[in-house]
Scaffold this motif. Sequence first.
Motif, short mmCIF file in Angstrom:
data_model
loop_
_atom_site.label_atom_id
_atom_site.label_comp_id
_atom_site.label_asym_id
_atom_site.label_seq_id
_atom_site.Cartn_x
_atom_site.Cartn_y
_atom_site.Cartn_z
N GLU A 80 0.78 -1.17 -0.05
CA GLU A 80 -0.03 -0.01 -0.16
C GLU A 80 1.04 1.38 0.05
O GLU A 80 0.37 2.49 -0.39
CB GLU A 80 -0.93 0.04 1.19
N VAL A 81 2.05 1.14 0.23
CA VAL A 81 3.03 2.29 0.50
C VAL A 81 4.26 2.20 -0.51
O VAL A 81 5.07 1.31 -0.14
CB VAL A 81 3.21 2.65 1.91
N ILE A 82 4.55 3.40 -1.17
CA ILE A 82 5.51 3.28 -1.88
C ILE A 82 6.49 4.75 -1.76
O ILE A 82 5.62 5.86 -1.70
CB ILE A 82 5.27 3.29 -3.41
N HIS A 83 7.68 4.82 -1.29
CA HIS A 83 8.31 5.92 -0.88
C HIS A 83 9.43 6.29 -2.07
O HIS A 83 10.09 5.13 -2.65
CB HIS A 83 9.07 5.70 0.33
N LEU A 84 9.58 7.50 -2.27
CA LEU A 84 10.69 7.77 -3.12
C LEU A 84 11.07 9.24 -3.00
O LEU A 84 10.55 10.01 -1.91
CB LEU A 84 9.91 7.62 -4.67
N GLU A 85 12.11 9.49 -3.52
CA GLU A 85 12.50 10.92 -3.41
C GLU A 85 12.99 11.52 -4.43
O GLU A 85 13.54 10.93 -5.60
CB GLU A 85 13.95 10.71 -2.43
N MET A 86 12.21 12.84 -4.87
CA MET A 86 12.64 13.63 -6.02
C MET A 86 13.57 14.90 -5.82
O MET A 86 12.74 15.41 -5.06
CB MET A 86 11.34 13.71 -7.02
N SER A 356 8.36 3.33 11.75
CA SER A 356 9.21 2.49 12.09
C SER A 356 9.44 1.54 10.82
O SER A 356 10.55 1.18 10.58
CB SER A 356 8.95 1.52 13.31
N GLU A 357 8.45 1.22 9.99
CA GLU A 357 8.55 0.13 8.95
C GLU A 357 9.00 1.10 7.96
O GLU A 357 10.14 0.26 7.21
CB GLU A 357 6.93 -0.30 8.47
N VAL A 358 8.70 2.17 7.58
CA VAL A 358 9.27 2.95 6.35
C VAL A 358 10.99 3.20 6.91
O VAL A 358 11.65 2.85 6.10
CB VAL A 358 8.65 4.10 6.51
N GLN A 359 11.38 3.55 7.99
CA GLN A 359 12.54 3.87 8.50
C GLN A 359 13.37 2.61 8.07
O GLN A 359 14.34 2.50 7.82
CB GLN A 359 12.74 4.52 9.99
N GLU A 360 12.79 1.33 8.83
CA GLU A 360 13.50 0.21 8.55
C GLU A 360 13.87 -0.28 7.09
O GLU A 360 14.77 -0.74 6.69
CB GLU A 360 12.69 -1.03 9.34
N CYS A 361 12.82 -0.05 6.25
CA CYS A 361 12.88 -0.35 4.77
C CYS A 361 14.00 0.47 4.30
O CYS A 361 14.78 0.01 3.35
CB CYS A 361 11.46 -0.08 4.07
N LEU A 362 14.28 1.66 4.56
CA LEU A 362 15.07 2.68 3.90
C LEU A 362 16.43 2.19 4.53
O LEU A 362 17.50 2.33 3.79
CB LEU A 362 14.93 4.03 4.27
N SER A 363 16.42 1.99 5.76
CA SER A 363 17.76 1.58 6.29
C SER A 363 18.37 0.38 5.74
O SER A 363 19.55 0.29 5.22
CB SER A 363 17.74 1.56 7.87
N ALA A 364 17.36 -0.56 5.49
CA ALA A 364 17.94 -1.90 4.76
C ALA A 364 18.53 -1.56 3.37
O ALA A 364 19.47 -2.15 2.93
CB ALA A 364 16.74 -2.76 4.73
N LEU A 365 17.52 -0.78 2.79
CA LEU A 365 18.14 -0.33 1.44
C LEU A 365 19.50 0.27 1.42
O LEU A 365 20.56 -0.01 0.53
CB LEU A 365 17.32 0.72 0.68
N THR A 366 19.90 1.14 2.54
CA THR A 366 20.94 1.78 2.65
C THR A 366 22.17 0.81 2.66
O THR A 366 23.30 0.80 2.28
CB THR A 366 21.18 3.03 3.48
N SER A 367 21.84 0.03 3.71
CA SER A 367 22.86 -0.97 4.29
C SER A 367 23.37 -2.06 3.04
O SER A 367 24.55 -2.55 3.06
CB SER A 367 22.33 -1.87 5.52
N ASP A 368 22.34 -2.02 2.20
CA ASP A 368 22.68 -3.19 1.22
C ASP A 368 23.75 -2.63 0.11
O ASP A 368 24.19 -3.25 -0.73
CB ASP A 368 21.37 -3.45 0.44
N HIS A 369 23.87 -1.32 0.18
CA HIS A 369 24.70 -0.43 -0.81
C HIS A 369 25.74 -0.11 0.14
O HIS A 369 26.85 0.66 -0.50
CB HIS A 369 24.05 0.64 -1.27
#
Length: 369
Positions: A80-86, A356-369
């Motif tokens: 239900e939720v998609i986060h992006l940055e423009m 918290s869910e959004v923060q964890e998703c973005l943190s996981a994405l950052t750590s993968d890189h």
Amino acid sequence: MPRAYGFRVFTVEAFMNRKKDQSPLDSSSTSNVRNEILALLERIHAQGTWRFPPKPSPDGEPERPTETATLSAVTVVNQEVIHLEMAIGETGSHAFATHPVEPAVDIANRSAERPHMITLVFSPQVATRFIIVAQTAYRRDAVSRFLSMLTQEGNIWKKERLAAQESSRAMARETGAPVPQKRPEVRLLFEAKQAADNAFLDEILQGAKSAAATFTSRVGSNRGGNPDRVDRTLKISLIDDQQKEIAPRVGRTWMSRRRQGTTTTQRDGVSEVSAFLEAEHLLDESEGDRYDQVSLSIRSANNETTTIAVDTLRDVFTYPVSDGSPDVYFYYDRVSSRLHTIAMQDGLHLNRIDPSEVQECLSALTSDH
């Protein structure tokens, strides 16, 4: 509101190929609309920075800047939720970039882009609209540019699919194979409206320390292209509770019309506010006819001022977050509760966003890189 960072909420309808005489499509979390938007976002992200050269300037006018937009990696928080940055900017917006120790860098011919978080929220139930939450930075958001890029890329993708079909059919003819039938290809068009929020307006007014109506008369400038100059101003303080209620009543009327696609002119605004003030014996009959613009200002107990006018409603419903750039959790904590209230008023079922869910998703994405 004076906070440097905040957010705005938009309800969005999606249409197939054209808007006129078309019903909006299902835009729920399991819809084709949601899936196609996600595919378009991935295509846009893969292209890097988009540049938008200006139209030629009239003779003698300075050249306008080139605007730019860069879409960061897209994060699917859940269905239900998609986060992006423009990040958006324009060439020449900043002359130098300074540093506490290193020498200043000349960036006059570069585009200094400011990032804006954008969140797409889809209902788990069948719904003909979805939500865009757009972060604001110094009153600017990236929604208009974001939707135009989605539409443009959707058109390009449609043409690519049509070309692939024609290529396949031509090859079949050359080889004598059965020619596949033409399939209809579609693109999405979007219509966004800023969400009204009566509860927020009431919150602003509940602790109002003062309110005022300001009428302005303007005359044409004698300096060519310069804006009209102010000729006359009349400011009327709204003191008691009945008088202060004029501001939300008028604001809701203007917002309701805007959501229905009807424009309120400056003259309409002056007439409506004048009628209320005449009823309160704060304005003489026909006195408002001397003015061509009006705004209503409200000062809260915290000395924050909100201005309501026919052409500034977008700033009324810009929700303040912080003076400094907020981190993900802080931002979504503010968004979550407000979005729930807006959705309820609009009759749209949304599950609450979990910061918290959004923060964890973005943190996981950052750590993968």
